[in-house]
Write a protein that holds these residues in place. Structure first.
Motif, mmCIF file in Angstrom:
data_model
loop_
_atom_site.group_PDB
_atom_site.id
_atom_site.type_symbol
_atom_site.label_atom_id
_atom_site.label_comp_id
_atom_site.label_asym_id
_atom_site.label_seq_id
_atom_site.Cartn_x
_atom_site.Cartn_y
_atom_site.Cartn_z
ATOM 1 N N LEU A 138 0.807 -1.223 0.000
ATOM 2 C CA LEU A 138 0.000 0.000 0.000
ATOM 3 C C LEU A 138 0.844 1.280 0.000
ATOM 4 O O LEU A 138 0.333 2.360 -0.287
ATOM 5 C CB LEU A 138 -0.928 0.015 1.219
ATOM 6 C CG LEU A 138 -2.045 -1.021 1.230
ATOM 7 C CD1 LEU A 138 -2.788 -0.986 2.561
ATOM 8 C CD2 LEU A 138 -3.025 -0.763 0.088
ATOM 9 N N LEU A 141 0.783 3.519 -3.007
ATOM 10 C CA LEU A 141 -0.550 4.060 -3.299
ATOM 11 C C LEU A 141 -0.966 5.146 -2.325
ATOM 12 O O LEU A 141 -1.426 6.217 -2.726
ATOM 13 C CB LEU A 141 -1.579 2.919 -3.281
ATOM 14 C CG LEU A 141 -1.448 1.842 -4.349
ATOM 15 C CD1 LEU A 141 -2.447 0.729 -4.103
ATOM 16 C CD2 LEU A 141 -1.675 2.447 -5.729
ATOM 17 N N VAL A 142 -0.825 4.866 -1.028
ATOM 18 C CA VAL A 142 -1.368 5.793 -0.026
ATOM 19 C C VAL A 142 -0.372 6.122 1.081
ATOM 20 O O VAL A 142 -0.737 6.761 2.063
ATOM 21 C CB VAL A 142 -2.662 5.209 0.604
ATOM 22 C CG1 VAL A 142 -3.749 5.048 -0.445
ATOM 23 C CG2 VAL A 142 -2.375 3.864 1.281
ATOM 24 N N HIS A 144 1.901 8.259 1.303
ATOM 25 C CA HIS A 144 2.110 9.695 1.498
ATOM 26 C C HIS A 144 0.962 10.372 2.241
ATOM 27 O O HIS A 144 1.065 11.548 2.608
ATOM 28 C CB HIS A 144 2.285 10.373 0.134
ATOM 29 C CG HIS A 144 1.092 10.230 -0.759
ATOM 30 N ND1 HIS A 144 0.745 9.024 -1.358
ATOM 31 C CD2 HIS A 144 0.141 11.134 -1.150
ATOM 32 C CE1 HIS A 144 -0.345 9.197 -2.080
ATOM 33 N NE2 HIS A 144 -0.729 10.460 -1.973
ATOM 34 N N LEU A 145 -0.126 9.639 2.475
ATOM 35 C CA LEU A 145 -1.306 10.224 3.119
ATOM 36 C C LEU A 145 -1.278 10.099 4.639
ATOM 37 O O LEU A 145 -2.147 10.656 5.319
ATOM 38 C CB LEU A 145 -2.583 9.561 2.578
ATOM 39 C CG LEU A 145 -2.847 9.731 1.084
ATOM 40 C CD1 LEU A 145 -4.090 8.970 0.668
ATOM 41 C CD2 LEU A 145 -2.978 11.217 0.744
ATOM 42 N N PRO A 154 -3.198 -0.468 7.231
ATOM 43 C CA PRO A 154 -3.916 0.792 7.404
ATOM 44 C C PRO A 154 -4.292 1.000 8.869
ATOM 45 O O PRO A 154 -4.696 0.067 9.558
ATOM 46 C CB PRO A 154 -5.172 0.604 6.539
ATOM 47 C CG PRO A 154 -4.864 -0.533 5.628
ATOM 48 C CD PRO A 154 -3.928 -1.423 6.377
ATOM 49 N N ALA A 165 -7.052 11.497 5.854
ATOM 50 C CA ALA A 165 -7.585 11.300 4.498
ATOM 51 C C ALA A 165 -9.086 11.040 4.592
ATOM 52 O O ALA A 165 -9.536 9.897 4.447
ATOM 53 C CB ALA A 165 -6.873 10.149 3.799
ATOM 54 N N LEU A 168 -11.470 8.130 2.755
ATOM 55 C CA LEU A 168 -10.705 6.943 2.369
ATOM 56 C C LEU A 168 -10.889 5.860 3.420
ATOM 57 O O LEU A 168 -10.683 6.090 4.613
ATOM 58 C CB LEU A 168 -9.220 7.278 2.244
ATOM 59 C CG LEU A 168 -8.284 6.132 1.849
ATOM 60 C CD1 LEU A 168 -8.629 5.603 0.455
ATOM 61 C CD2 LEU A 168 -6.826 6.597 1.899
#
Length: 211
Positions: A138, A141-142, A144-145, A154, A165, A168
Motif C-alpha cells: 500500500l 498508493l497511499v 504519502h497520506l 492501514p 484522508a 478513504l
C-alpha cells in the motif's frame, strides 16, 4: 504445503522454520478454533496469550523431539503485532510425528548449488519453495497520506474514518483471532453503514456516487 508434499509422494521434505509457530487444531474437544478465537478477542492480550500457549501444550503436546521448539509468544501478540496468524493443522502434525517431515534450521542463504542454514548445515535439495508470505504493497498508493502503520497496515479499518484522508476507507487488511473472513464481513457491514449515509444522507439520495 509441506504436508501436501509429504503425502503427495516426495521422497524427503525438509522444512526450515525461523520462528516456532503457534499451532492450533481445527477443533479441540469439539470446539472449533474459530470460536475460541472469537472469545479471545474479548480478553486482554496478555491473558489471551497465556491461554493460547497452555491450550497449545494440551492440544498439541511437546514437539521438541521432532525439532520444533515451543513458541515464546502467544497467538494474540503474533496476530496483532506481527500480522501472523497461527498455523491451523490440516495434516502437518501427523506428517511431522510420522517423520514424513524433517525440521531444519532457518535458511541463511544460497550458493550456486547449495542452501546454507544458520547452523552451518549445507543442503542440496532438488527444489526450494520460499513460503515467505507477502506484503500489502500500500505504500506506493497511499503511503504519502499518513494512513499506514509502520508495518504497512492501514490505521483505519472498516467504517473507521482517517483524520488524514477523509473519505478513504480500508477493508480486509486487519487480521483477527476470529478469522479474516469474519473480520471482513464485520468491516463490510460497518462500511455499508457509512456508504448509506453518504449516498442517501438526511436530505435524500445524493446526485452521484462513485464505487
Amino acid at each position: 504445503m509441506a504436508a501436501d508434499l509429504a503425502y503427495g509422494g516426495a521422497k524427503e521434505v525438509l522444512i526450515a522454520i525461523r520462528t516456532p509457530p503457534n499451532i492450533q487444531r481445527r477443533e479441540f474437544l469439539g470446539i472449533a478454533t474459530q470460536q475460541v478465537g472469537i472469545l479471545a478477542e474479548k480478553l486482554p492480550v496478555k491473558l489471551a496469550d497465556r491461554i493460547s500457549l497452555v491450550l497449545q501444550q494440551v492440544a498439541i503436546g511437546d514437539l521438541r523431539p521432532y525439532g520444533l521448539d515451543t513458541p515464546k509468544r502467544g497467538a494474540l501478540s503474533r496476530i496483532y503485532e506481527d500480522a501472523q496468524i497461527p498455523l491451523i493443522d490440516v495434516g502437518f502434525l501427523d506428517a511431522l510425528k510420522q517423520r514424513r517431515l524433517t525440521v531444519v534450521a532457518a535458511v541463511e542463504g544460497f550458493t550456486a548449488a547449495e542452501v546454507r542454514l544458520v547452523d552451518g548445515t549445507r543442503l542440496q535439495p532438488d527444489a526450494v519453495i520460499a513460503a515467505t508470505g507477502y506484503s500489502r504493497g500500500l505504500e506506493p498508493l497511499v503511503g504519502h497520506l499518513g494512513v499506514l502503520r509502520p508495518d504497512g497496515t492501514p490505521a483505519p479499518s472498516g467504517g473507521e474514518p482517517s483524520p488524514n484522508a477523509p473519505g478513504l476507507y480500508f477493508i480486509g487488511y486487519r487480521n483477527a483471532p476470529g478469522g479474516l473472513l469474519r473480520r471482513i464481513r464485520i468491516e463490510a457491514e460497518a462500511m455499508a453503514q457509512v456508504l448509506g449515509k453518504l449516498v442517501v444522507g438526511p436530505a435524500g439520495p445524493a446526485a452521484k456516487t462513485a464505487a
